[in-house]
Write an enzyme that holds these catalytic residues in place. Structure first.
Site, mmCIF file in Angstrom:
data_model
loop_
_atom_site.group_PDB
_atom_site.id
_atom_site.type_symbol
_atom_site.label_atom_id
_atom_site.label_comp_id
_atom_site.label_asym_id
_atom_site.label_seq_id
_atom_site.Cartn_x
_atom_site.Cartn_y
_atom_site.Cartn_z
ATOM 1 N N ARG A 162 9.595 -2.057 12.666
ATOM 2 C CA ARG A 162 8.815 -2.540 11.494
ATOM 3 C C ARG A 162 7.311 -2.394 11.709
ATOM 4 O O ARG A 162 6.525 -3.236 11.291
ATOM 5 C CB ARG A 162 9.120 -4.009 11.160
ATOM 6 C CG ARG A 162 10.516 -4.365 10.669
ATOM 7 C CD ARG A 162 10.921 -3.630 9.434
ATOM 8 N NE ARG A 162 11.618 -2.419 9.832
ATOM 9 C CZ ARG A 162 12.882 -2.361 10.237
ATOM 10 N NH1 ARG A 162 13.616 -3.411 10.239
ATOM 11 N NH2 ARG A 162 13.425 -1.227 10.593
ATOM 12 N N SER A 230 13.257 -9.060 3.807
ATOM 13 C CA SER A 230 13.202 -9.965 4.964
ATOM 14 C C SER A 230 11.767 -10.432 5.127
ATOM 15 O O SER A 230 10.867 -9.615 5.231
ATOM 16 C CB SER A 230 13.636 -9.239 6.233
ATOM 17 O OG SER A 230 14.947 -8.788 6.078
ATOM 18 N N GLU A 331 6.848 -10.271 7.892
ATOM 19 C CA GLU A 331 6.993 -8.811 7.804
ATOM 20 C C GLU A 331 6.124 -8.211 6.697
ATOM 21 O O GLU A 331 5.494 -7.184 6.908
ATOM 22 C CB GLU A 331 8.462 -8.462 7.587
ATOM 23 C CG GLU A 331 8.701 -6.964 7.595
ATOM 24 C CD GLU A 331 10.079 -6.577 7.114
ATOM 25 O OE1 GLU A 331 11.061 -6.892 7.795
ATOM 26 O OE2 GLU A 331 10.169 -5.947 6.052
HETATM 27 C C1 FAD Z 1 14.924 -6.737 -1.907
HETATM 28 C C2 FAD Z 1 14.177 -6.058 -0.776
HETATM 29 C C3 FAD Z 1 14.862 -5.491 0.300
HETATM 30 C C4 FAD Z 1 14.166 -4.861 1.342
HETATM 31 N N1 FAD Z 1 14.884 -4.301 2.372
HETATM 32 C C5 FAD Z 1 14.229 -3.670 3.388
HETATM 33 C C6 FAD Z 1 14.963 -3.083 4.460
HETATM 34 O O1 FAD Z 1 16.204 -3.105 4.502
HETATM 35 N N2 FAD Z 1 14.259 -2.490 5.452
HETATM 36 C C7 FAD Z 1 12.886 -2.409 5.441
HETATM 37 O O2 FAD Z 1 12.316 -1.843 6.374
HETATM 38 N N3 FAD Z 1 12.180 -2.936 4.416
HETATM 39 C C8 FAD Z 1 12.815 -3.568 3.393
HETATM 40 N N4 FAD Z 1 12.103 -4.130 2.368
HETATM 41 C C9 FAD Z 1 10.618 -4.061 2.373
HETATM 42 C C10 FAD Z 1 10.062 -2.903 1.525
HETATM 43 O O3 FAD Z 1 10.982 -2.454 0.592
HETATM 44 C C11 FAD Z 1 9.646 -1.712 2.394
HETATM 45 O O4 FAD Z 1 8.683 -2.119 3.332
HETATM 46 C C12 FAD Z 1 9.061 -0.576 1.539
HETATM 47 O O5 FAD Z 1 8.873 0.572 2.334
HETATM 48 C C13 FAD Z 1 7.744 -0.945 0.870
HETATM 49 O O6 FAD Z 1 7.435 0.104 -0.026
HETATM 50 P P1 FAD Z 1 6.437 -0.124 -1.233
HETATM 51 O O7 FAD Z 1 6.176 1.218 -1.839
HETATM 52 O O8 FAD Z 1 6.984 -1.142 -2.126
HETATM 53 O O9 FAD Z 1 5.153 -0.635 -0.470
HETATM 54 P P2 FAD Z 1 4.051 -1.720 -0.998
HETATM 55 O O10 FAD Z 1 4.691 -3.058 -1.006
HETATM 56 O O11 FAD Z 1 3.481 -1.204 -2.258
HETATM 57 O O12 FAD Z 1 3.018 -1.633 0.166
HETATM 58 C C14 FAD Z 1 3.311 -2.169 1.450
HETATM 59 C C15 FAD Z 1 2.162 -1.828 2.409
HETATM 60 O O13 FAD Z 1 2.091 -0.424 2.578
HETATM 61 C C16 FAD Z 1 0.849 0.077 2.111
HETATM 62 N N5 FAD Z 1 1.155 1.352 1.418
HETATM 63 C C17 FAD Z 1 1.993 1.553 0.374
HETATM 64 N N6 FAD Z 1 2.012 2.858 0.042
HETATM 65 C C18 FAD Z 1 1.170 3.476 0.899
HETATM 66 C C19 FAD Z 1 0.755 4.820 1.066
HETATM 67 N N7 FAD Z 1 1.210 5.819 0.287
HETATM 68 N N8 FAD Z 1 -0.141 5.104 2.045
HETATM 69 C C20 FAD Z 1 -0.634 4.113 2.846
HETATM 70 N N9 FAD Z 1 -0.281 2.834 2.742
HETATM 71 C C21 FAD Z 1 0.620 2.518 1.775
HETATM 72 C C22 FAD Z 1 0.304 -0.981 1.182
HETATM 73 O O14 FAD Z 1 -1.104 -0.917 1.109
HETATM 74 C C23 FAD Z 1 0.799 -2.238 1.854
HETATM 75 O O15 FAD Z 1 -0.034 -2.553 2.941
HETATM 76 C C24 FAD Z 1 12.756 -4.775 1.311
HETATM 77 C C25 FAD Z 1 12.062 -5.338 0.208
HETATM 78 C C26 FAD Z 1 12.766 -5.973 -0.809
HETATM 79 C C27 FAD Z 1 12.022 -6.553 -1.963
#
Ligand code: FAD
Length: 337
Positions: A162, A230, A331
């Site tokens: 992570r 999580s 996380e």
């Molecule tokens: C229901 C649920 C289940 C989940 N299950 C998992 C799981 O099984 N495993 C897991 O690892 N995670 C899980 N997550 C967490 C999440 O989905 C992941 O971390 C996902 O990769 C976040 O993507 P996002 O585009 O929504 O990022 P955001 O929430 O939009 O951003 C997260 C962070 O990344 C940065 N960021 C986003 N895009 C970029 C980019 N293109 N370049 C640089 N920085 C960037 C943002 O600035 C922020 O700091 C879960 C979340 C939810 C709500």
């Protein structure tokens, strides 16, 4: 310019109003937008699907830069291990579906993870024994320190559990990613099926079904999914402390796994439950509660603010610390809190 609040841009559905919202539909527009905001010293937050973000309430001096550049292409389609190039703004689960439909294996266990493809390297997303580091070949970054737009190898991101050196640093923006997949009929060994390998489509369905049962697939009708997934990472502790906790709880079979440097990784969910927090804590009526399906997810029942989520997080952290001497680390990325 668009009008939106962070409550509408994140899956926890909390958070105040950004100073401006800029949606970027191409990699170049994304790099240009970040460059010009940086040049003006304007604070910004890069937002993909908002599924790993907890943003403060109120009026924020923060521009939301939305990553919306889509696109999936096979770079060397005839190879037995083809390369998939994906725009950062592509929905991650659509990438998994695309690969599975074409008989390309390696990411099927990551089905159903919300958010964008570009965010997958940021915290090295993982599930069911698999993580993006297993297949990530290269990443196209806009480097905010040097202003360069460059392809870098996955090895330069320090990917770990992570974690990557992009998380919490905002040093670069992911514009595109490349994944090395494999032509195969069978999935990778699936942890939740005892290491069994099954046909790719079946693997995807099985992962989605297992995730749904835990509220880990987004569903606007299901408040247990109004979360950031999580909420705490699994803590890594010295073996002596793990022994102490196991003896204190007195239950056989505490989940504990060897980690680097003689340390052990424990299950955050297990510790939360043994510290007395049940699913749904603190109960009906509270605006922010633990999911009723999974103690590791903090959820917004509809009217929660960022402060409500933070207060719940602190209660859980405090309880686990007091009971077991273990500090749980969040996380998701906290912004303005
Ligand atoms: C229901 C649920 C289940 C989940 N299950 C998992 C799981 O099984 N495993 C897991 O690892 N995670 C899980 N997550 C967490 C999440 O989905 C992941 O971390 C996902 O990769 C976040 O993507 P996002 O585009 O929504 O990022 P955001 O929430 O939009 O951003 C997260 C962070 O990344 C940065 N960021 C986003 N895009 C970029 C980019 N293109 N370049 C640089 N920085 C960037 C943002 O600035 C922020 O700091 C879960 C979340 C939810 C709500």
């Amino acid at each position: 310019m668009l009008n939106s609040s962070f409550a509408s841009l994140t899956t926890l559905r909390v958070g105040g109003t950004p100073s401006q919202v800029v949606a970027c539909g191409t990699a170049d527009a994304l790099a240009r937008t970040v460059a010009s905001l940086d040049a003006a010293d304007a604070p910004l937050l890069v937002v993909g699907g908002g599924s790993n973000l907890l943003v403060a309430d109120g009026e924020l001096d923060l521009a939301a830069v939305l990553v919306r550049n889509g696109g999936i292409s096979l770079v060397d389609a005839s190879s037995s291990r083809p390369l998939l190039r994906v725009g950062a703004g592509t929905e991650w689960d659509a990438v998994v579906a695309y690969a599975v439909e074409r008989g390309l294996g390696g990411i099927e266990a990551l089905s159903g993870i919300p958010g964008s493809a570009g965010a997958t390297p940021v915290q090295n997303v993982g599930a069911y024994g698999s993580e993006i580091a297993d297949v990530l070949e290269r990443v196209r970054l806009y480097n905010r320190e040097t202003g360069e737009d460059e392809w870098v190898p996955a090895s330069s991101l320090d990917l770990a559990y992570r974690y990557s050196n992009l998380k919490f640093t905002s040093r670069a923006v992911v514009l595109e990613i490349e994944l090395r997949l494999e032509r195969t009929e069978l999935s990778i060994p699936l942890r939740h099926l005892g290491g069994e390998r099954v046909p790719l489509a079946q693997a995807r369905e099985s992962v989605l079904e297992t995730r749904r049962a835990k509220g880990m697939v987004l569903d606007s009708e299901d408040r247990d999914t109004w979360s950031a997934g999580s909420f705490f990472t699994n803590p890594v502790v010295p073996t002596a402390l793990a022994d102490e906790i196991e003896a204190k709880v007195g239950e056989p079979g505490m989940p504990r796994y060897a980690a680097a440097d003689g340390m052990e990784k424990l299950s955050a969910a297990w510790l939360i439950e043994r510290a007395g927090f049940e699913r749904g804590f603190p109960g009906e009526g509270a605006p922010a509660r633990l999911s009723t399906k999974h103690t590791l997810a903090l959820t917004n029942r509809g009217a929660a603010t960022a402060d409500d989520v933070v207060a719940l997080a602190r209660r859980v952290q405090g309880g686990v610390e007091k009971q077991f001497g273990v500090e749980l680390r969040p996380e998701p990325v906290w912004v303005g809190l």
